[in-house]
Write an enzyme that holds these catalytic residues in place. Structure first.
Site, PDB file in Angstrom:
ATOM      1  N   ASP A 134      15.292  40.564  -4.270  1.00 46.30           N
ATOM      2  CA  ASP A 134      14.837  41.174  -3.019  1.00 46.30           C
ATOM      3  C   ASP A 134      15.567  42.487  -2.743  1.00 46.30           C
ATOM      4  O   ASP A 134      14.960  43.475  -2.350  1.00 46.30           O
ATOM      5  CB  ASP A 134      15.052  40.179  -1.872  1.00 46.30           C
ATOM      6  CG  ASP A 134      14.436  40.687  -0.582  1.00 46.30           C
ATOM      7  OD1 ASP A 134      13.222  40.977  -0.593  1.00 46.30           O
ATOM      8  OD2 ASP A 134      15.168  40.821   0.410  1.00 46.30           O
TER       9      ASP A 134
ATOM     10  N   ARG B 238      24.994  18.561 -18.344  1.00 48.81           N
ATOM     11  CA  ARG B 238      25.032  18.982 -16.936  1.00 48.81           C
ATOM     12  C   ARG B 238      26.338  19.691 -16.616  1.00 48.81           C
ATOM     13  O   ARG B 238      26.366  20.624 -15.820  1.00 48.81           O
ATOM     14  CB  ARG B 238      24.882  17.745 -16.026  1.00 48.81           C
ATOM     15  CG  ARG B 238      23.494  17.166 -16.052  1.00 48.81           C
ATOM     16  CD  ARG B 238      23.459  15.764 -15.468  1.00 48.81           C
ATOM     17  NE  ARG B 238      22.097  15.248 -15.439  1.00 48.81           N
ATOM     18  CZ  ARG B 238      21.778  14.002 -15.082  1.00 48.81           C
ATOM     19  NH1 ARG B 238      22.735  13.147 -14.722  1.00 48.81           N
ATOM     20  NH2 ARG B 238      20.522  13.622 -15.087  1.00 48.81           N
TER      21      ARG B 238
ATOM     22  N   TRP C  39       8.611  18.304 -22.720  1.00 51.01           N
ATOM     23  CA  TRP C  39       9.582  19.308 -22.240  1.00 51.01           C
ATOM     24  C   TRP C  39      10.845  19.329 -23.100  1.00 51.01           C
ATOM     25  O   TRP C  39      11.955  19.321 -22.581  1.00 51.01           O
ATOM     26  CB  TRP C  39       9.968  19.071 -20.770  1.00 51.01           C
ATOM     27  CG  TRP C  39       8.801  18.937 -19.847  1.00 51.01           C
ATOM     28  CD1 TRP C  39       8.453  17.847 -19.124  1.00 51.01           C
ATOM     29  CD2 TRP C  39       7.822  19.943 -19.569  1.00 51.01           C
ATOM     30  NE1 TRP C  39       7.304  18.085 -18.411  1.00 51.01           N
ATOM     31  CE2 TRP C  39       6.894  19.375 -18.656  1.00 51.01           C
ATOM     32  CE3 TRP C  39       7.609  21.263 -19.999  1.00 51.01           C
ATOM     33  CZ2 TRP C  39       5.790  20.092 -18.181  1.00 51.01           C
ATOM     34  CZ3 TRP C  39       6.527  21.964 -19.512  1.00 51.01           C
ATOM     35  CH2 TRP C  39       5.633  21.378 -18.605  1.00 51.01           C
TER      36      TRP C  39
ATOM     37  N   GLU D 104       9.674  11.848 -20.937  1.00 49.24           N
ATOM     38  CA  GLU D 104       8.286  11.632 -21.357  1.00 49.24           C
ATOM     39  C   GLU D 104       7.342  12.220 -20.319  1.00 49.24           C
ATOM     40  O   GLU D 104       7.759  12.581 -19.213  1.00 49.24           O
ATOM     41  CB  GLU D 104       8.051  10.137 -21.570  1.00 49.24           C
ATOM     42  CG  GLU D 104       8.962   9.596 -22.672  1.00 49.24           C
ATOM     43  CD  GLU D 104       8.758   8.133 -22.994  1.00 49.24           C
ATOM     44  OE1 GLU D 104       7.952   7.472 -22.292  1.00 49.24           O
ATOM     45  OE2 GLU D 104       9.404   7.671 -23.951  1.00 49.24           O
TER      46      GLU D 104
ATOM     47  N   GLU E 155      17.562  18.223 -16.564  1.00 51.67           N
ATOM     48  CA  GLU E 155      18.891  17.585 -16.498  1.00 51.67           C
ATOM     49  C   GLU E 155      19.170  17.042 -15.099  1.00 51.67           C
ATOM     50  O   GLU E 155      20.290  17.111 -14.609  1.00 51.67           O
ATOM     51  CB  GLU E 155      19.982  18.584 -16.901  1.00 51.67           C
ATOM     52  CG  GLU E 155      19.788  19.160 -18.274  1.00 51.67           C
ATOM     53  CD  GLU E 155      20.330  18.269 -19.363  1.00 51.67           C
ATOM     54  OE1 GLU E 155      21.107  17.347 -19.061  1.00 51.67           O
ATOM     55  OE2 GLU E 155      19.946  18.475 -20.518  1.00 51.67           O
ATOM     56  N   GLY E 156      18.121  16.508 -14.475  1.00 55.94           N
ATOM     57  CA  GLY E 156      18.283  15.912 -13.153  1.00 55.94           C
ATOM     58  C   GLY E 156      17.897  16.883 -12.064  1.00 55.94           C
ATOM     59  O   GLY E 156      18.544  17.910 -11.885  1.00 55.94           O
ATOM     60  N   THR E 157      16.838  16.557 -11.318  1.00 57.16           N
ATOM     61  CA  THR E 157      16.431  17.410 -10.203  1.00 57.16           C
ATOM     62  C   THR E 157      17.487  17.322  -9.103  1.00 57.16           C
ATOM     63  O   THR E 157      18.359  16.456  -9.115  1.00 57.16           O
ATOM     64  CB  THR E 157      15.096  16.925  -9.622  1.00 57.16           C
ATOM     65  OG1 THR E 157      15.300  15.602  -9.112  1.00 57.16           O
ATOM     66  CG2 THR E 157      13.998  16.909 -10.687  1.00 57.16           C
TER      67      THR E 157
ATOM     68  N   GLY F 145      14.353  45.597  -4.401  1.00 54.90           N
ATOM     69  CA  GLY F 145      13.054  46.112  -4.005  1.00 54.90           C
ATOM     70  C   GLY F 145      12.085  46.063  -5.178  1.00 54.90           C
ATOM     71  O   GLY F 145      12.147  45.165  -6.021  1.00 54.90           O
TER      72      GLY F 145
END
Lengths: 250, 384
Positions: B337, B244, B163, B134, B364-366, B340
């Site tokens: 990186d 996950r 989300w 939510e 799905e979980g930080t 370039g």
């Protein structure tokens, strides 16, 4: 026309995405840990056979391969794609085109197919000989490099890709067809069919039991193509002529 | 030795699982990758892939029966890996349908719900989404505010979800709501009065994915649409464990895409008279990528074995999701990186993957949540 049986021949080859490397002792192509797959032209051959079966013009599609035990994974993928059953002629040694043609002729007598469809060549050795050799042994007509195939009244109409364009030939069945790239695009295998392929009949037979004893080609060494040497830039026409004279070409 | 599978873990897979992998790989190369860079750039999910995904039979791959193939955990893993080699948005589409919609219906649904929805969901004739998070935050699902109250044999749902992947596409939303008996799951169908979905715009990540907010204004949901077997927060959390698990594998795919791009580029790009790949600084960075990817692959493979044995602990999934997404994100940034200036357009995939993986690391979980899950498992203290 009664539905026919179709025999499809397929070869296990180094995957087309892999850059092939030689074994250090030049005795062959390195295959340890290298991704293997079905010769792409043979997948096209199976796709064509499946489409003919799905149109009701064939009753059964049998795939056959000559190769090592590990070729079973290629056979399973062909069964998952939709072949009805498979015959695996097992051998650990390299087989030449004539030996494979004899094996297929042996199977043709047993299965009595209306069509044998196979790739125009295998992408490893590019020989392109098995199809024509089989047609000759069997004494039946052939259409090679086929990009369009239709069956009607016991005959096959085949459009062939040749140097000057397209050529249409008609052959009586039974016949041998070899496939070109543009014949079709092979379907994606469906996940449930991968599980079902496990249940389909796979007949394993030792090569030795086919009763084929032919003189074998002896390979002395495999060599990479020579590296190209960089060209020369000349300043003027007279320098070009001088250089060509020096090399004795003028 | 393949740089993308340095320890040859692929040869530990069964013949069937390898066939699953090569089939999905071909689908991604031939059908999805030609569409994905533009889909990401312009911000849409490539809808023409949906029927093809359905016909491949990769949706609900672990479900037995109801038109699903009943494949094992490693097969689901390699499916996710190949899809995310294309784009995290593509893998998300399949993760949500398989792990967050079909899994709860197969696990907690009634026979009638399974028979009605699973075959259609497997063929992609119906699309599902999963409503747990939510707007006030996703990390504390126990505090969810969407309510369902029983009224004359029906449930009245009110609240909103945020989300939600596949939200505007969905014919069916698996929605979790607070009731007087605790958290319960409901199958909310498109077109039920009071239910609507609104696309979330202005994303800089997962742009080739449908992300939405869901709104429920006193939606009447019949009791027969309640997931009968789902009781309490552990039901939606069990779905997250499935998803996950797939993400831990998917991250390998994104990392592989970046690594192979960098290998091709640095082998041919010449600077100071030699290929970039022939310099020590570049080789050290590439070797570090191979090391991180190899470790992540071993983790994913072992996780798959544990899942198929039925001894998987959710904390193990947390550790793998945390590690593997972090691994992929770092490889994607390094790869960008090393390319370039060439690395900043959609022509090369690393920046697209890096931007996507910012979301994958969050949803799905930080990382913090997974650290706390692992922390709780090893210390015994709940520090949430």
């Amino acid at each position: 026309m009664n539905p026919i049986k179709i025999l499809v021949a397929a070869k296990r080859v180094v995957d087309y995405n892999v850059r092939v490397r030689l074994k250090p002792d030049h005795s062959g192509i390195a295959t340890d840990g290298v991704k293997m797959g079905v010769n792409p032209f043979d997948e096209i051959a199976l796709e064509e056979a499946l489409r003919i079966r799905e149109r009701g013009e064939a009753s059964e599609v049998v795939v056959a391969t000559v190769g090592p035990h590990e070729a079973e994974s290629q056979i399973r993928s062909l069964l998952a794609m939709g072949a009805d059953r498979a015959i695996h002629i097992e051998t650990t040694r390299e087989t030449g085109p004539l030996e494979v043609a004899h094996v297929l002729y042996h199977l043709v007598q047993e299965i009595e197919p209306g069509l044998v469809i196979l790739g125009k060549q295998a992408i490893d050795d590019d020989c392109g000989q098995v199809g024509p050799m089989l047609a000759a042994l069997w004494g039946r007509p052939q259409a090679t490099f086929v990009s369009k195939l239709t069956l009607e009244g016991g005959r096959a109409q085949a459009v062939r890709e040749v140097d000057h364009g397209l050529e249409t030939v008609e052959v009586d069945l039974p016949a041998v067809i070899t496939t070109d790239l543009r014949l079709n695009t092979p379907r994606f295998i469906k996940m449930p069919d991968i599980m079902k392929a496990r249940q389909k009949p796979l007949d394993r037979r030792p090569f030795e039991n086919c009763g084929i004893d032919l003189p074998r080609l002896e390979v002395e060494a495999y060599l990479p193509p020579p590296e190209r040497v960089a060209g020369l830039r000349v300043e003027s026409v007279s320098e070009l002529v001088t250089r060509l004279r020096d090399r004795g070409v003028l | 030795m393949s740089p993308e599978d340095f320890f040859g873990i692929g040869s530990e897979l069964t013949e069937e699982d390898r066939l699953v992998q090569s089939t999905v790989a071909r689908f991604v190369d031939e059908r999805a990758l030609p569409l994905l860079p533009r889909a990401f750039e312009e911000g849409f999910f490539p809808m023409e892939l949906i029927p093809e995904i359905g016909s491949l039979g990769i949706l609900g791959s672990s479900v037995h029966g109801y038109g699903c193939p009943g494949l094992g955990a490693l097969a689901y893993g390699v499916i996710c890996e190949e899809l995310e080699r294309g784009d995290s948005g593509l893998r998300s589409f399949v993760s949500v349908q398989s792990s967050l919609v079909m899994y709860p219906i197969a696990t907690y649904g009634t026979e009638e719900q399974k028979a009605r929805w699973l075959p259609k969901l497997a063929r992609a004739e119906a699309i599902g989404c999963f409503g747990l998070t939510e707007a006030h935050g996703g990390s504390d699902p126990a505090a969810l505010q969407t309510r369902a109250r029983l009224e004359g044999g029906n449930w009245i749902l009110s609240g909103s979800k945020m989300w939600i992947t596949n939200g505007t596409l969905a014919d069916l939303a698996v929605v979790w709501a607070q009731t007087d008996q605790g958290i319960r799951g409901f199958l909310v169908e498109k077109g039920m009065p009071g239910f609507h979905a609104q696309a979330i715009h202005h994303k800089l990540s997962l742009r080739a994915s449908d992300t939405a907010a869901l709104f429920f204004e006193n939606v009447t949901v019949p009791e027969q649409n309640r997931l009968a077997g789902a009781q309490g927060l552990k039901a939606p959390l069990s779905c997250l464990t499935q998803a996950r698990y797939g993400i831990a594998w998917g991250a390998l795919g994104a990392a592989r895409s970046c690594l192979s791009t960098v290998l091709d580029y640095t082998r041919t790009r010449e600077l100071f008279g030699r290929p970039l790949a022939a310099t020590q600084t570049v080789q050290r960075r590439i070797a570090a990528m191979v090391r991180a990817l190899t470790l992540a692959r071993l983790l994913a493979f072992r996780l798959g074995q544990l899942k198929d044995q039925g001894t998987l602990d959710p904390a193990q999934v947390s550790l793998a999701k945390w590690n593997n997404v972090r691994m992929a994100l770092e490889i994607a940034r390094e790869a960008r990186d090393l390319l370039g200036g060439a690395g900043i357009t959609t022509e090369f995939p690393p920046l697209r993957h890096a931007l996507n993986l910012e979301s994958v690391a969050t949803y799905e979980g930080t990382e913090t949540i997974h650290e706390l899950v692992v922390g709780k498992a090893v210390t015994g203290f709940d520090a949430f």
